[in-house]
Every structure is written in structure tokens, then in C-alpha cells.
Design a protein around this motif. Structure first.
Motif, mmCIF file in Angstrom:
data_model
loop_
_atom_site.group_PDB
_atom_site.id
_atom_site.type_symbol
_atom_site.label_atom_id
_atom_site.label_comp_id
_atom_site.label_asym_id
_atom_site.label_seq_id
_atom_site.Cartn_x
_atom_site.Cartn_y
_atom_site.Cartn_z
ATOM 1 N N ALA A 195 32.954 -2.058 -4.056
ATOM 2 C CA ALA A 195 32.775 -4.022 -3.383
ATOM 3 C C ALA A 195 31.387 -3.942 -2.882
ATOM 4 C CB ALA A 195 33.494 -2.892 -2.689
ATOM 5 N N PHE A 196 30.521 -3.148 -2.588
ATOM 6 C CA PHE A 196 29.312 -3.760 -1.803
ATOM 7 C C PHE A 196 28.340 -4.512 -3.214
ATOM 8 C CE2 PHE A 196 25.121 -3.068 -0.276
ATOM 9 C CZ PHE A 196 25.354 -3.944 0.759
ATOM 10 N N LEU A 197 28.490 -3.658 -4.330
ATOM 11 C CA LEU A 197 27.596 -3.809 -5.462
ATOM 12 C C LEU A 197 28.141 -4.946 -6.268
ATOM 13 C CD1 LEU A 197 26.912 0.001 -7.388
ATOM 14 C CD2 LEU A 197 25.369 -1.972 -5.717
ATOM 15 N N ASP A 198 29.432 -5.205 -6.110
ATOM 16 C CA ASP A 198 30.294 -6.251 -7.061
ATOM 17 C C ASP A 198 29.639 -7.111 -6.028
ATOM 18 O OD1 ASP A 198 31.684 -5.255 -8.852
ATOM 19 O OD2 ASP A 198 32.672 -4.795 -7.354
ATOM 20 N N HIS A 199 29.221 -7.341 -4.927
ATOM 21 C CA HIS A 199 28.797 -8.225 -4.124
ATOM 22 C C HIS A 199 28.218 -8.683 -3.889
ATOM 23 C CE1 HIS A 199 29.758 -11.247 -0.181
ATOM 24 N NE2 HIS A 199 28.183 -10.842 -0.046
ATOM 25 N N LEU A 200 27.202 -7.469 -4.212
ATOM 26 C CA LEU A 200 25.873 -7.796 -4.671
ATOM 27 C C LEU A 200 25.576 -8.679 -5.760
ATOM 28 C CD1 LEU A 200 24.339 -4.979 -3.192
ATOM 29 C CD2 LEU A 200 23.999 -7.080 -2.236
ATOM 30 N N ALA A 201 26.001 -8.610 -7.110
ATOM 31 C CA ALA A 201 26.095 -8.431 -8.066
ATOM 32 C C ALA A 201 26.203 -10.000 -8.393
ATOM 33 C CB ALA A 201 27.165 -7.748 -9.616
ATOM 34 N N GLY A 202 27.461 -10.935 -7.674
ATOM 35 C CA GLY A 202 27.952 -11.742 -7.225
ATOM 36 C C GLY A 202 26.524 -13.493 -7.002
ATOM 37 N N ILE A 203 25.938 -12.330 -5.366
ATOM 38 C CA ILE A 203 24.843 -13.057 -5.083
ATOM 39 C C ILE A 203 23.444 -13.458 -5.965
ATOM 40 C CG2 ILE A 203 22.978 -12.968 -3.001
ATOM 41 C CD1 ILE A 203 25.395 -11.331 -1.798
ATOM 42 N N PHE A 253 15.049 -10.666 -12.871
ATOM 43 C CA PHE A 253 16.122 -9.611 -13.424
ATOM 44 C C PHE A 253 17.058 -9.216 -13.887
ATOM 45 C CE2 PHE A 253 13.799 -7.104 -10.898
ATOM 46 C CZ PHE A 253 13.878 -6.085 -10.533
ATOM 47 N N GLU A 254 17.865 -9.188 -14.191
ATOM 48 C CA GLU A 254 19.421 -8.309 -14.130
ATOM 49 C C GLU A 254 19.408 -7.148 -13.303
ATOM 50 O OE1 GLU A 254 23.153 -7.591 -16.550
ATOM 51 O OE2 GLU A 254 21.591 -8.514 -17.447
ATOM 52 N N GLY A 255 20.253 -6.683 -12.771
ATOM 53 C CA GLY A 255 20.070 -5.412 -11.670
ATOM 54 C C GLY A 255 18.494 -5.399 -10.259
ATOM 55 N N MET A 256 18.278 -6.587 -10.519
ATOM 56 C CA MET A 256 17.268 -6.330 -9.277
ATOM 57 C C MET A 256 17.720 -6.384 -7.802
ATOM 58 S SD MET A 256 15.306 -10.254 -7.996
ATOM 59 C CE MET A 256 16.599 -10.961 -7.747
ATOM 60 N N LEU A 257 19.469 -6.832 -7.515
ATOM 61 C CA LEU A 257 19.889 -6.121 -6.105
ATOM 62 C C LEU A 257 20.638 -5.329 -6.038
ATOM 63 C CD1 LEU A 257 20.578 -9.624 -4.483
ATOM 64 C CD2 LEU A 257 18.636 -8.143 -4.212
ATOM 65 N N THR A 258 20.947 -4.491 -7.190
ATOM 66 C CA THR A 258 21.801 -3.332 -7.973
ATOM 67 C C THR A 258 21.709 -2.462 -8.031
ATOM 68 O OG1 THR A 258 22.544 -4.868 -10.044
ATOM 69 C CG2 THR A 258 23.740 -5.529 -7.699
ATOM 70 N N THR A 259 20.677 -2.706 -8.566
ATOM 71 C CA THR A 259 20.224 -0.950 -9.418
ATOM 72 C C THR A 259 18.771 -0.226 -8.307
ATOM 73 O OG1 THR A 259 18.630 -2.161 -10.406
ATOM 74 C CG2 THR A 259 20.399 -1.872 -11.731
ATOM 75 N N GLY A 260 18.630 0.781 -8.720
ATOM 76 C CA GLY A 260 18.067 1.209 -8.367
ATOM 77 C C GLY A 260 18.022 2.050 -6.398
ATOM 78 N N ALA A 261 17.001 2.111 -5.647
ATOM 79 C CA ALA A 261 17.330 2.038 -4.279
ATOM 80 C C ALA A 261 17.163 1.088 -3.200
ATOM 81 C CB ALA A 261 16.440 2.740 -3.700
ATOM 82 N N GLU A 293 7.714 -13.898 -6.678
ATOM 83 C CA GLU A 293 9.494 -14.915 -7.417
ATOM 84 C C GLU A 293 10.182 -13.731 -7.574
ATOM 85 O OE1 GLU A 293 9.982 -17.700 -7.974
ATOM 86 O OE2 GLU A 293 8.738 -18.995 -7.115
ATOM 87 N N GLN A 294 10.652 -12.476 -6.975
ATOM 88 C CA GLN A 294 11.498 -11.802 -7.254
ATOM 89 C C GLN A 294 11.766 -11.081 -6.147
ATOM 90 O OE1 GLN A 294 10.843 -8.880 -9.974
ATOM 91 N NE2 GLN A 294 8.351 -7.864 -9.435
ATOM 92 N N LEU A 295 12.998 -10.252 -5.280
ATOM 93 C CA LEU A 295 12.636 -10.041 -4.098
ATOM 94 C C LEU A 295 12.793 -7.908 -4.542
ATOM 95 C CD1 LEU A 295 16.673 -10.825 -3.265
ATOM 96 C CD2 LEU A 295 13.812 -11.831 -1.710
ATOM 97 N N THR A 296 12.285 -7.185 -3.765
ATOM 98 C CA THR A 296 11.654 -6.282 -3.806
ATOM 99 C C THR A 296 11.697 -5.570 -2.521
ATOM 100 O OG1 THR A 296 9.964 -6.366 -3.480
ATOM 101 C CG2 THR A 296 10.264 -6.665 -5.490
#
Length: 344
Positions: A222-230, A240-248, A281-284
């Protein structure tokens, strides 16, 4: 969670709106922590119901007249004043309709009841209801007034922080048949109570809007789905795709916000501002580690009622694991066998 709360609320408002027999309408309590999105979820569900109800009544209502106030107000929203009192609540409700404020308490309550009836209000949302402190007489009278409004064929939606432990349910009990919280009839207080003779009980459903959970597979999903929507709504040049939903990144975002929706939104919004300003221009995680969570103007919030959440501090960004390269073994003294004899 928001979908579940919104569906329950819309269903309750629609069912109560088509009831025309006398009696109280079952209410709803939306419970959750500060900055959890309770008000946004409830107001969105109420707005959807209002659109539906206006469409149903469109053929029966007169046309709009420029320069006049709307006579049909199916949904009214107000916030309980920090220092709750029956007079203060009445004035807040009357401000929704733009009606004048009488001087005495009885006239104020009568004006509120007339306004709700005259404007055909079907749902009344009262936010920050846990500001009530039931050890004060004014707060007890305010709660009695809120319960009396249910006699007006209006659905009460009370929104607050940690309602079960706030004391609002102190005199209530759970009906074993309906699983609803039942408030006994008002027996004391100075509030205007012309409906006490009906001896009807006030009933509420309590629905929770909790933060995200990161300890179960369903909660993580559910948390990952919410991040994907954001992530789909972000417009950073180097996103890029997976900027908020992949890795750490998901785990770091959860540790920074503890799954609280409002804190997560503030962190990502301020992080995007920083990313645009410095040209990344990207979130890390490293950029978000330099971004503090600012909650803005908190003057209209009551910290004693739990409306301001605790913000996690000193959360370090994830560190990349360094791969250790072993030093190659010295093979100078290895025995590679006998040397072949030289050709004679």
C-alpha cells in the motif's frame, strides 16, 4: 485506507439522505493522528455526495440568482474553536451560511437549527472535535449541543485526533447488535434541549484513518502504491521510473515520516523545491536528508489535542554498501612443477 473511509462516509450520507421518517440519523466519527489526511478525505467524500445530491434535486430547485446567497446547502463544514463553548460553535456554524449572530445563547441555538432546516443541510462536518475537554462545563455543554443537532435529520460527521482516548466516548457504550457507539440522552447541561423528551439515542460509527504500515507485505504494498501515485505527478526534468519506489528510497521515506501522509507530502514538496533550485531535478535520499520538514503556520492547531505530529529527527540516509575487493594472493613461491628439459 482513505478509500475505505471515503466509501463508508459516502454510503452513510446517501443512505441517511433518503430517509424521511422521524428520528436521529446515525453519525460517523473519523479518527486518526495529526496530518493524517482526515479532513481532506472527509471533505472529498462530502463533496462527491454534494454533487450527487445537487443533481438529484436540480429539477426541484429554483435557478441561481446573481448577487444572492445559495439557499440550498446540502453539506456544511466547520472547525470547532480552540476554546470550545456553545456560543462559539453556534457562531462558527452560522458563519457557514452567512447568517447574523443573535446575542443570547437560546437565540443562537435557535438560529442554528433554523439555518440547518432552511438550507436543507443533509450533512454537517465538525472538525477538530477532540479539542473538547470534558472536565470543563462549557465543553460538556458544547458536546450536548452537537448531539442535539442530530434531531434535525442531519448526518453528523465528527473529525478528530485519537477520539477513543480523548474522553468524548466516556459516557458512550458499544451496542452489541449494531457495533456502533451509542451516546445516552442528554441529562444535564445548560444547552437548549427541546428534544430531550424523545429519549432517542445518538449513534456513531468510529472509523480509523491510520498511517501507513511498513511491517507487513500488505502495508508495504500500500505504501509503495501511494509513492507510485505521487511519482506519476512529479514533473522533475531528471525524474525516472522508480525514483520513489525502488532501492532504499521507500524505507527511507517511511523512516522520515513514519507513514504519516501529511509529513510525506511536505517532505516531497520541499524536496522538489530544493531539487529545482539547485538544478539536480530529481529526488535522492541524500537530497532529502538536507530537507527539513516544515509544517507551516501552526497557530490554528491545538498541540494538546494531538493535532501536531512528532517529526522524526536525525534520520540518516541509507549508505551504499562498499564491495570489498580482496588483495590477490602472491604466487611467486608457488610450485608450478618441474621445468621441462631444454632441447639439446
Amino acid at each position: 485506507m482513505s478509500v475505505r473511509v471515503a466509501d463508508l462516509m459516502r454510503g452513510r450520507l446517501q443512505n441517511n439522505a433518503v430517509k424521511f421518517m422521524p428520528g436521529t440519523r446515525d453519525g460517523l466519527m473519523v479518527n486518526g493522528g495529526g496530518f493524517q489526511g482526515k479532513t481532506e478525505t472527509a471533505c472529498d467524500a462530502a463533496a462527491s455526495f454534494e454533487d450527487l445530491w445537487r443533481d438529484v434535486h436540480r429539477q426541484l430547485l429554483p435557478g441561481q440568482t446573481p448577487g444572492t446567497r445559495d439557499l440550498f446547502v446540502p453539506v456544511a463544514y466547520c472547525r470547532l474553536p480552540v476554546r470550545a463553548a456553545p456560543k462559539a460553535l453556534c457562531k462558527t456554524i452560522l458563519d457557514v451560511y452567512g447568517d447574523p449572530h443573535p446575542n443570547t445563547l437560546d437565540d443562537l441555538i435557535r438560529a442554528v437549527r433554523d439555518a440547518i432546516r432552511d438550507h436543507n443541510t443533509t450533512a454537517l462536518l465538525i472538525d477538530d472535535v477532540t479539542r473538547l475537554r470534558l472536565h470543563r462545563e462549557d465543553d460538556q455543554d458544547t458536546l450536548d449541543l452537537i448531539r442535539e443537532l442530530m434531531d434535525l435529520n442531519v448526518t453528523l460527521v465528527l473529525i478528530g485526533v485519537d477520539i477513543p482516548r480523548s474522553g468524548l466516548l466516556r459516557s458512550a457504550y458499544v451496542d452489541p447488535r449494531t457495533k456502533q457507539w451509542v451516546f445516552p440522552e442528554v441529562k444535564q447541561g445548560r444547552s437548549h434541549n427541546d428534544a430531550a423528551s424523545t429519549q432517542t439515542e445518538r449513534r456513531f460509527d468510529l472509523v480509523d484513518l491510520d498511517p501507513f504500515d511498513y511491517s507487513t507485505p500488505a502495508g508495504i504494498t500500500a505504501f509503495l502504491d501511494h509513492l507510485a501515485g505521487i511519482e506519476d505527478q512529479l514533473r522533475l526534468f531528471r525524474s525516472f521510473e522508480g525514483m520513489l519506489t525502488t532501492g532504499a528510497m521507500p524505507e527511507y521515506l517511511f523512516r522520515r515520516t513514519r507513514g504519516i501522509v501529511g509529513l510525506l507530502r511536505r517532505l516531497i514538496e520541499d524536496g522538489c523545491t530544493e531539487a529545482i533550485t539547485n538544478g539536480e531535478e530529481q529526488l535522492t535520499p541524500e537530497l532529502l536528508a538536507r530537507t527539513s520538514i516544515h509544517l507551516g503556520d501552526l497557530a490554528d492547531l491545538d498541540p494538546d489535542a494531538g493535532e501536531i505530529p512528532e517529526i522524526p529527527q536525525n534520520v540518516r540516509p541509507p549508505q551504499e554498501k562498499k564491495t570489498s575487493r580482496k588483495k590477490p594472493r602472491n604466487t611467486v613461491f608457488d610450485d608450478h612443477g618441474e621445468r621441462p628439459a631444454a632441447d639439446g
